[in-house]
Design a protein around this motif. Structure first.
Motif, PDB file in Angstrom:
ATOM      1  N   ASN A 137       0.840  -1.197   0.000  1.00  0.00           N
ATOM      2  CA  ASN A 137       0.000   0.000   0.000  1.00  0.00           C
ATOM      3  C   ASN A 137       0.872   1.242   0.000  1.00  0.00           C
ATOM      4  OD1 ASN A 137      -2.893  -1.028   0.545  1.00  0.00           O
ATOM      5  ND2 ASN A 137      -1.590  -2.192   1.937  1.00  0.00           N
ATOM      6  N   LYS A 151      -7.423   1.227  -6.506  1.00  0.00           N
ATOM      7  CA  LYS A 151      -8.310   0.295  -5.812  1.00  0.00           C
ATOM      8  C   LYS A 151      -8.491  -0.995  -6.610  1.00  0.00           C
ATOM      9  CE  LYS A 151      -9.549   3.150  -2.475  1.00  0.00           C
ATOM     10  NZ  LYS A 151      -8.592   3.248  -1.419  1.00  0.00           N
ATOM     11  N   THR A 202      -7.278  -4.133  -8.519  1.00  0.00           N
ATOM     12  CA  THR A 202      -6.092  -4.991  -8.566  1.00  0.00           C
ATOM     13  C   THR A 202      -5.555  -5.071  -9.986  1.00  0.00           C
ATOM     14  OG1 THR A 202      -6.968  -6.293  -6.753  1.00  0.00           O
ATOM     15  CG2 THR A 202      -5.227  -7.304  -8.052  1.00  0.00           C
ATOM     16  N   TYR A 208      -4.998  -7.873   3.001  1.00  0.00           N
ATOM     17  CA  TYR A 208      -6.084  -7.589   2.057  1.00  0.00           C
ATOM     18  C   TYR A 208      -7.126  -8.706   2.081  1.00  0.00           C
ATOM     19  CZ  TYR A 208      -3.869 -10.711  -1.405  1.00  0.00           C
ATOM     20  OH  TYR A 208      -3.315 -11.779  -2.060  1.00  0.00           O
TER      21      TYR A 208
END
Length: 169
Positions: free
Chosen positions: A21, A27, A29, A63
């Motif tokens: 991050n 946002k 992938t 995540y």
């Protein structure tokens, strides 16, 4: 029994999976992630783990919904390997060769720092205890190690890993 063992982070859903991050990370992938100039890709700096060359901090955070932090942390298939302190202590105590470490910042689901983890990369030379899998020259999410390494890890309680026999071609 094979002299070599394939080692990787556990990737079961109850284990934490980390993603990188930082400022401007998309946002979606796989979408492009650029430096503030809008042209230079951030990903080469992540793959080679050169965060000091980025104009903003980067960190690793979960995540997925996993809660268990293993001795190696799954990094979503990217080539970064994150190892527990006891994993690295086991390697140092046994004077294992073929790896290097580097600083990383790991955070939990709430964004708080998680202590006890460091970056880990294979850095083999002929005869090293740790080697790149399949003879690759670059990093991979898994690597191979001798039975001596496996014993050192077990002796230090660093056993939250996926291990399987490996027979080179």
């Amino acid at each position: 029994m094979s002299e070599w063992v394939r080692i990787a982070a556990r990737s079961k859903r109850n284990y934490v999976w980390l993603g990188v991050n930082g400022q401007g990370k998309p946002k979606v992938t796989g979408a492009p992630w650029y430096m503030p100039d809008g042209v230079t890709s951030v990903y080469p700096f992540i793959v080679d783990w050169r965060p000091e060359e980025l104009p903003f901090p980067v960190w690793l955070a979960p995540y997925n919904g996993g809660k268990k932090f293993g001795d190696l942390l799954w990094t979503g298939g990217i080539t970064l390997k994150i190892a527990s302190t006891r994993f690295i202590e086991a390697l140092r105590a046994a004077e294992v060769t073929g790896y290097r470490t580097f600083d990383v910042e790991v955070r939990d689901h709430a964004g708080s720092p998680v202590e006890g983890y460091t970056g880990f990369a294979t850095d083999p030379s002929p005869g090293s205890d740790i080697q790149n899998i399949y003879g690759q020259t670059g990093q991979n999410f898994s690597f191979i190690a001798t039975q001596r390494v496996v014993k050192a890890l077990h002796d230090h309680g660093a056993d939250q890993l996926d291990m399987s026999p490996y027979t080179p071609d």
